[in-house]
Write an enzyme that holds these catalytic residues in place. Sequence first.
Site, short mmCIF file in Angstrom:
data_model
loop_
_atom_site.label_atom_id
_atom_site.label_comp_id
_atom_site.label_asym_id
_atom_site.label_seq_id
_atom_site.Cartn_x
_atom_site.Cartn_y
_atom_site.Cartn_z
N GLU A 323 0.74 -1.13 0.00
CA GLU A 323 -0.27 -0.09 -0.02
C GLU A 323 0.83 1.38 -0.04
O GLU A 323 0.55 2.34 -0.54
CB GLU A 323 -0.94 -0.14 1.29
CG GLU A 323 -1.86 -1.22 1.42
CD GLU A 323 -1.22 -2.18 2.03
OE1 GLU A 323 0.01 -2.36 2.15
OE2 GLU A 323 -2.09 -2.89 2.84
N ASP A 366 24.22 16.75 -27.87
CA ASP A 366 24.66 17.75 -28.88
C ASP A 366 26.27 17.80 -28.52
O ASP A 366 26.48 17.82 -27.47
CB ASP A 366 23.81 18.72 -29.30
CG ASP A 366 24.19 19.55 -30.55
OD1 ASP A 366 24.95 19.00 -31.27
OD2 ASP A 366 23.61 20.61 -30.96
N ASP A 627 19.17 22.01 -26.47
CA ASP A 627 18.78 23.19 -25.90
C ASP A 627 18.08 24.04 -27.17
O ASP A 627 17.88 25.16 -26.92
CB ASP A 627 20.20 23.93 -25.60
CG ASP A 627 20.95 24.15 -26.51
OD1 ASP A 627 20.86 23.66 -27.56
OD2 ASP A 627 22.20 24.72 -26.01
N ASP A 631 16.29 20.38 -31.46
CA ASP A 631 16.38 19.13 -30.46
C ASP A 631 14.91 18.74 -30.11
O ASP A 631 14.96 17.86 -29.27
CB ASP A 631 17.10 19.57 -29.31
CG ASP A 631 18.72 19.84 -29.62
OD1 ASP A 631 19.24 19.01 -30.49
OD2 ASP A 631 19.30 20.94 -29.19
N ASN A 695 3.66 -14.41 3.52
CA ASN A 695 2.43 -13.96 4.47
C ASN A 695 0.99 -14.60 3.71
O ASN A 695 0.30 -15.40 4.44
CB ASN A 695 2.04 -12.87 4.92
CG ASN A 695 2.96 -12.46 5.76
OD1 ASN A 695 3.89 -13.45 6.53
ND2 ASN A 695 3.41 -11.20 5.96
N ASN A 720 -0.65 -4.81 8.83
CA ASN A 720 -0.08 -4.01 7.55
C ASN A 720 0.34 -2.47 7.70
O ASN A 720 1.28 -2.06 7.50
CB ASN A 720 -1.17 -4.21 6.54
CG ASN A 720 -1.34 -5.38 5.92
OD1 ASN A 720 -0.35 -6.18 5.97
ND2 ASN A 720 -2.46 -5.72 5.47
N ASP A 724 3.84 -0.89 7.24
CA ASP A 724 3.65 0.23 6.45
C ASP A 724 4.35 1.46 7.09
O ASP A 724 5.39 2.13 6.21
CB ASP A 724 2.29 0.66 6.02
CG ASP A 724 1.60 -0.50 5.04
OD1 ASP A 724 2.35 -1.30 4.34
OD2 ASP A 724 0.48 -0.32 4.62
#
Length: 931
Positions: A323, A366, A627, A631, A695, A720, A724
């Site tokens: 989670e 470049d 730049d 490009d 588990n 949990n 967590d």
Amino acid sequence: MAETSATAGGGAERPASADGPAAEKPRVFQVTSGGEEHGEPTALQLLRRLDSGPRGLTETQADERLARFGENILPARRPVPWFGRFLRSLRDPFTAVLLCLGLVSALVASWGTASVITVLVVVSCVLRSSGEHRADRSMAALRDLVASTATVLRRTDTDAVPTDRDLPVDQLVPGDVIRLGPGDLVPADVRLLRAGGLTVYQAALTGESAPVAKYPVDAPGATAGELFEQPQLCFQGSSVASGSGTAVVVATGAHTRFAEGHRDPGRREASAFDRSVHGISWILIRFMLLTPPLVLMANAALRGRGLETLPFAVAVAVGMTPEMLPVIITTCLARGASLLARTHGVIVKRLPALHDLGAIDVLCVDKTGTLTQDRPVVDRALDADGEDAPEVLRRAAAAAWWTLQLADLPAPDALDEALLHTAAEDDLMAYDGIAALPFDPVRRLTTAVVRTPGALGSHTLLVKGAVEAVLERCALEPEERTRLLARAHELTDDGLRVLAVATAVRPARHRDYTPADERGLTFEGFVTLRDALVPSAADALRVLADRGVAVRVLTGDHPGTAARACRDLGLDPGEVRTAADLDGLTDTELGELAHRTTVFARCTPEHKARITVALRDRGHATGYLGDGVNDLPALHAADVGICPRDATDLARESADVVLADKDLTAISHAITAGRYSSGNIGTYLRVTLSSNLGNVIAMLAAGILLPFLPMLPTQVLVQNMCFDAAQLAFAYDRPAPGTLKRPTVLRSRGLLGFITGFGLLNAVADLATFGVLALAVHGPGTANDESVFHSGWFTENLLTQALVMLLLRLGRRGVEGRRKPGPVGWGATALTAVGLALPLSPLGPPLGMTALPALYYLLLAAVLGLYAVGLVATRSRYERRRSEDEGEGGGEDECEDGCEDGCEYACEYAYGHGISHSDQGPRGERIHDGG
């Protein structure tokens, strides 16, 4: 074709009449590469079509056109509001999985689980949208890096005398006549009416580093070739290198060449991060879809339980789900992005791009501004026989100096500046200047006339310029001229720019010197120049190579120039390919070629994008540093687009990462941050998924073996939540320095193999706990058997998860490599304390748990000891096999700089504070302990 905002007909376009369409858009005038017969007018015809003239527009005309055509600004991209970013972050595949689980939990009245999942999703989305919103605010401060004013010729009315005025560039309109001078940015697409020694940089549009000569051309059919090669046209986004000119504006705003790159390039392909998350999400979806039916069927078939086990089945599915993954990912990436912005001035606009940086194994760049500076430096001076000739360089520098002084030029061009930089003041003052003939794009040379040193009554012409132009004015035999031309071509192919130098002695006179005097010259020699290297580029290339990042150079420059720069920096260019080599290749063939080729020269924007896509299709995670407008396609095609903050506005909007400077060192810092963040994410996934899988397997087995649920849904939720909370430590962990050695790609297949092996080992430990519990409570028959089993398994689960956090985080040297616990160590300690204390606390009975007998703890300690030994042995075998597969010699915790234990603290401190590794002691004590 360049598009301009004038009509295609013979007269100027008029506003729509009252009975015509009120919102009719102006048609567009088109400039082609040919003469009048191909649709391109002469300068006079163009002025007539624009309803303008050499004296410019009146204020009334300008106001009418401004209302009709709009301001000279790029089409605005609407900023995404914070709430819109929040909603967009909900489309993340894994977030969608969690939302589905939360909905199912709510449907079975598991409100606690649904609430926790909802909170985690909201926190993750808030963190991600807030981080990207801050990056947008930082980008807003970089948008004013273009010219703010332009010198425009305007009149108050038709009969008034025109005057030069400085106007904001957004007020320019088609038909305006403007002045251009050294250092000016070209504010719109223009056509030259007059010019003197004008050269412009077009690197932002074409990638060509050398300035391009520009001059008026009025003869129909006299021009040919590519649009940007047309000498009479200058484009928005280019800048004046030298000289001056007067031009008429032919296109503004959205009709300029510069604005073409602003158009929506379409949907972007999935990045390395997106592909990784997608693969992992589908693994979890399969597990979660499979788990509840298995739990329900097993309990119905063997225990006669029906839908009453549905909450437990949902709880098991949630237990399989990491989670915290969205929160961990967002926190890791946000911390890395914040650290980069704070210490190195790097702005990460899109948080997942930080993971993509860590996954990069090919970086496309470049040449100009990245490997080389945008200026030349003198390499050598050679005589006709190819020997070193300092006198040739002195004469060339004197010619540059006196041309600058006597022709009243505002500033030297780049080549003259390089010559003057190498000259001593005494050498320049040894000559006494008389006259100068400045550079002319037609003649392609300059001449300075000086008094001949030591010879009264004579003048010396010092001539320098293009090789062909100088040699054709020299008194040479045809064979000698051919030999010298061949020698000059060899130097050019070796990546050098070549100037020819010649002299002539003439009797002193008072009348003016003219180009007709540039005849019968004596050839003196060549001056060669090369691109100045970026000082940090060589070291940065070595660091990138050590990090497993291959560099590909995609440039619009000459092949020899690109190869020379690579060799000077220690990067083997191999066989240089040009754009002509690519056109006949299929995408698969191009991918093979790009995989083994380092330098591609003469690349157009389309070639750069195609090479980038071919590398991605071949399985590489690619970054692209650019730049300019040229490009943009490649920036969009790469997994992560990178640009410096002084890039064009369009490039900054298209890029995912904006650097303080166009410097490979900054990219290596960004890659380091990406790999640290991705390393923590990968460690979290391996730890939590392997533990959760074990588990789930144990719960399925327990549901079959036990006459009661192995754990209550509430207990599963609390377990949990504890796990967590402890795993948040991974977002603040210092991963092993070995993480930097290789690209950090979260490959779903490799992750599946890891979690399967370690999950089965965890399941064995859980099943062994069943036996321990049976032995500790002397079998079933007592009233509290269920609560004792629930308490014992709850404690064992948290303790095994704490072990997994420690032992799967650390390397083969284990705990002895650390002198004090880090965030993961503290998290594992807290998890252990909760697992031992919660069943004994007042919270235990409400959760269905009770105190455990002392014998259980002794037996559990034995199980955990064996489990730890199994984890270490399996981890060592896994690392050894991975090192063999990847050809790596050392283990994950061995620093690439040869440091001993404890180095990772110093490495992390140095990374966060911008200190080089060489400034540390051999064990890092000085920096870490004293810092």
